[in-house]
Design an enzyme around this catalytic site. Structure first.
Site, PDB file in Angstrom:
ATOM      1  CG  ASP A  48     -12.639  -9.836   9.545  1.00  0.00           C
ATOM      2  OD1 ASP A  48     -11.606  -9.287  10.480  1.00  0.00           O
ATOM      3  OD2 ASP A  48     -12.359  -9.956   8.330  1.00  0.00           O
ATOM      4  CD1 TRP A  61      -4.881  -5.686   9.206  1.00  0.00           C
ATOM      5  CD2 TRP A  61      -5.251  -4.895   7.190  1.00  0.00           C
ATOM      6  NE1 TRP A  61      -6.110  -5.510   8.809  1.00  0.00           N
ATOM      7  CE2 TRP A  61      -6.432  -5.240   7.684  1.00  0.00           C
ATOM      8  CE3 TRP A  61      -4.928  -4.509   5.631  1.00  0.00           C
ATOM      9  CZ2 TRP A  61      -7.684  -4.974   6.931  1.00  0.00           C
ATOM     10  CZ3 TRP A  61      -6.162  -4.260   5.166  1.00  0.00           C
ATOM     11  CH2 TRP A  61      -7.501  -4.360   5.485  1.00  0.00           C
ATOM     12  CB  THR A  91      -0.197  -5.599   2.813  1.00  0.00           C
ATOM     13  OG1 THR A  91      -0.817  -5.392   4.052  1.00  0.00           O
ATOM     14  CG2 THR A  91      -0.178  -7.190   2.330  1.00  0.00           C
ATOM     15  NE  ARG A 125     -13.700  -4.958   7.605  1.00  0.00           N
ATOM     16  CZ  ARG A 125     -12.599  -5.490   7.732  1.00  0.00           C
ATOM     17  NH1 ARG A 125     -11.287  -5.004   7.663  1.00  0.00           N
ATOM     18  NH2 ARG A 125     -12.555  -6.968   7.774  1.00  0.00           N
ATOM     19  NE  ARG A 130      -3.815  -2.373   1.800  1.00  0.00           N
ATOM     20  CZ  ARG A 130      -3.535  -3.280   2.418  1.00  0.00           C
ATOM     21  NH1 ARG A 130      -2.599  -3.346   3.251  1.00  0.00           N
ATOM     22  NH2 ARG A 130      -4.462  -4.601   2.064  1.00  0.00           N
ATOM     23  CD  GLU A 139      -7.616 -12.164   8.896  1.00  0.00           C
ATOM     24  OE1 GLU A 139      -6.640 -11.464   8.944  1.00  0.00           O
ATOM     25  OE2 GLU A 139      -8.801 -11.752   9.713  1.00  0.00           O
ATOM     26  CD1 TRP A 175     -10.668  -3.113  -2.151  1.00  0.00           C
ATOM     27  CD2 TRP A 175     -12.822  -3.342  -1.651  1.00  0.00           C
ATOM     28  NE1 TRP A 175     -10.776  -3.976  -1.088  1.00  0.00           N
ATOM     29  CE2 TRP A 175     -11.956  -4.253  -0.809  1.00  0.00           C
ATOM     30  CE3 TRP A 175     -14.204  -3.321  -1.671  1.00  0.00           C
ATOM     31  CZ2 TRP A 175     -12.676  -4.898   0.223  1.00  0.00           C
ATOM     32  CZ3 TRP A 175     -14.749  -4.139  -0.581  1.00  0.00           C
ATOM     33  CH2 TRP A 175     -13.826  -4.746   0.308  1.00  0.00           C
TER      34      TRP A 175
END
Lengths: 107, 559
Positions: free
Chosen positions: B298, B238, B172, B325, B128, B190, B468
């Site tokens: 999640d 992340w 990432t 989220r 990213r 995860e 996205w």
């Protein structure tokens, strides 16, 4: 007597067939879970991936079992080798799941 | 005389333009649009630019200046950085420097990671972005190396390995430079990773500190896990935090607990799904605020943390905010972590609001039935959340946050507890049965202009496939973002009217930036589909979107 014998035999066969169906179903379901855990990240949920970058597993034919097992265990192109992560049973369950949803399996 | 004047000019000009940037440059990044030195276009991560040459009137003349191939079929989520006429961009397998005006490659440094690395990358083979400081570019890699490159040559200055990928760790996110320390996070909840943040020495790469985001046995916070925190895991980091140099606090979003299935981790599970503030020099946590205690869904707390000065009750307050989220838009006092506002900005069914006094969610009957009796429920938002990693922007001119929101729910049930009790680090940590529920409208995503304090949208634009990509707001009255079908678009920041669009070769999951050079404004973004939604979630609308990464720069057409 004979008639009764036949009826009993038929029942036994039917039960056996039902048991095999159930075993296959369980195998496919286990394969689906393994697929979601390890494969869906690149190959997509329900075996559908939008980009086409990962191989569309629904294209595999019934006689491509050796190719499938070899690719999964030893890796292919960008896919890592899953030997040591997935058990032989899990790979067979994956195959059952893939075949149950293959393009040529659709009625 | 002439040579002397030239030498003098050069001598004076060099320090101003070509010298490595300083701490002050990083602090002022948002106000100095000649360069983009930080992830988020400023330490406050507002992704707001004061540039207005490209505006509501002129944007119709926006055309491509050049494009550059990223030579990859994986997703391009990276935010470009700009310094002294050079654009720096990262991907999973390379770092590239490109001439900002011509698009010509200056250097390219590839990254090689072992093929098994991707076995524990849950959500897309991506990177990213980077951080720039004093002539060096800093970034992370999928196999958890943190590296420094020379900005002039691309040559590696140092390279340190952080974690073992066999245990499920990956990197990432873009690191940041804060108070002389390189700060980076980790992915891998995860796979049962115990999350952390870490600080590295800029000069040598030496690890200075590590701040674990879930406690070890008996440590502070372990009382919120069963068995004294013996098995506490998850809490990845992340995405990238934002920094307030005046308070000397870094704000970072902490991810979901592991496994997703909540049955074997009754309790709040601190510091998962929290926003934390810490000192970059030492990694000392100063405050925390948890959004989703004992989360089964999640609902990662990692979405962008944007700082702003908001007028609340007649008083201007320094806040940090997040479109969570879990579907609530949170506004916190960034000095103390005190909750100031929390309203849903998408459909939410797991909580009836947030108690402003205690900061805790009021769980619905559905939510309780999952935690208490492992019930199967239909719930909103889905695991993808009300929005996801792709950062929102905030315009201080309109007072609105521009968020690519998601409109998806799910049928959800935790699997029996036995299936998650003996998971080992490195194995998938899910243990749930999920089927997505898509909206009847057919529009899985909505770009919204949200009032941070009420969560209400001033305007909204629906999209079939959920956007996205990050958003960017400008003083020219524009909001830029991209679609999964490849359109790079500009909207009127007041009304949501689409004013301009350009079809790029692949889907956009990147983060637009804008910058100026020689008095001209430019806009830069990556195209290149991928990321967790595109890879995992079947979407017929994307059937004709080819993969393929590229970097694009746009400018106003010249006469």
């Amino acid at each position: 007597m004979r008639k009764r014998f036949l009826a009993v035999a038929f029942c036994a066969l039917a039960t056996q067939a039902a048991a095999e169906d159930a075993a296959d179903k369980a195998k496919i379901e286990d394969g689906a879970t393994t697929y979601e855990n390890y494969c869906a990240t690149c190959h997509g949920m329900e075996l559908r991936n939008n980009t086409g970058v990962a191989f569309d597993l629904r294209r595999l034919h019934a006689d491509e079992h050796p190719r499938f097992v070899n690719s999964v265990l030893h890796g292919k192109q960008a896919m890592p080798a899953w030997d040591g992560t997935l058990t032989t049973d899990q790979v067979e369950e994956l195959w059952a799941y893939v075949r149950a949803n293959a393009n040529d399996a659709k009625k | 005389m002439r040579p002397l004047i030239a030498a003098l000019l050069l001598g004076f000009a060099l320090p101003a333009t070509a010298m490595a940037q300083s701490v002050a440059d990083l602090r002022n990044d948002a106000k100095t649009p000649g360069d983009v030195l930080t992830y988020g276009m400023g330490y406050n991560q507002q992704r707001f630019s004061p540039l207005k040459q490209i505006n509501r009137k002129t944007v119709k003349h926006l055309v491509p200046a050049w494009s550059y191939s990223m030579a990859s079929n994986y997703g391009e989520e990276s935010q470009a950085l700009v310094k002294d006429g050079v654009i720096y961009i990262t991907s999973h397998d390379k770092t590239v420097a490109v001439d900002a005006l011509t698009g010509k490659e200056i250097w390219k440094t590839t990254i090689e990671y072992p093929p098994e690395t991707t076995k524990t990358v849950c959500c897309g083979i991506v990177n990213r972005g980077a951080a720039l400081y004093e002539g060096r570019l800093y970034r992370t890699t999928l196999d958890t190396h943190v590296i420094a490159l020379d900005m002039k040559t691309g040559k590696e200055v140092w390279n340190v390995k952080s974690s073992d990928t066999a245990d499920g760790a990956a990197m990432t996110g873009a690191p940041i430079v804060a108070n002389g320390v390189l700060v980076n996070g980790i992915a891998g909840a995860e796979f049962g990773v115990r999350g952390f943040l870490e600080g590295h020495d800029l000069e040598t790469g030496k690890q200075l500190w590590r701040l674990y985001t879930v406690p070890g046995e008996g440590e502070k916070g372990s009382e919120t896990w069963p068995n004294g925190g013996a098995k506490a895991s998850g809490g990845s980091t992340w995405t990238t935090g934002s920094y307030d140099p005046d308070l000397d606090l870094v704000f970072w979003g902490i991810g979901n607990p592991a496994p997703w299935n909540p049955l074997d981790r009754k309790g709040d599970d601190l510091y998962t799904n929290s926003i934390i503030a810490f000192r970059p020099k030492t990694g000392e946590m100063v405050w925390h605020y948890q959004m989703s205690p004992n989360d089964p869904f999640d609902h990662d707390g990692v979405n962008a943390l944007v700082q702003a000065d908001l007028k609340i009750g007649g008083k201007v307050q320094k806040v940090v905010m997040q479109a969570g989220r879990n579907g609530f838009f949170y506004v916190l006092d960034r000095a103390t972590g005190k909750l100031l506002a929390a309203n849903n900005y998408v459909k939410v069914t797991w909580a009836n609001g947030i108690d402003l006094k205690t900061g805790r969610p009021n769980w619905t009957i559905d939510m309780k039935s999952v935690i208490e009796s492992a019930s199967k429920i239909s719930t909103w938002p889905s695991i993808s959340g009300g929005t996801n990693w792709f950062p929102m922007s905030y315009s201080p001119l309109t007072g609105l946050a521009y968020v690519n929101t998601l409109d998806m729910g799910m049928e959800y049930q935790p699997l029996p507890i036995e299936q998650v009790q003996n998971l080992k680090t490195g194995q998938p940590h899910y243990g749930v049965k999920i089927t997505n529920i898509y909206p009847e409208s057919g529009n899985r995503g909505i770009l919204k202009a949200i009032d941070p304090l009420s969560g209400k949208a001033k305007w909204q634009v629906p999209f079939k496939s959920a956007n996205w990509a990050g958003t960017m707001a400008t003083a020219g009255g524009l909001v830029f973002t991209g679609a999964l079908t490849g359109e790079f678009m500009a909207f009127d920041s007041e009304t949501g009217k689409m004013l301009w669009q350009f079809q790029t070769p692949s889907g956009i999951i990147g983060q637009p930036i804008t910058w100026e050079r020689n008095g001209k404004q430019y806009v830069t973004v990556t195209s290149g589909t991928g990321g967790v939604y595109v890879l995992k979630i079947p979407d017929a609308n994307l059937a004709h979107v080819p993969p393929g990464g590229s970097l694009w720069t746009f400018k106003l057409m010249e006469d």
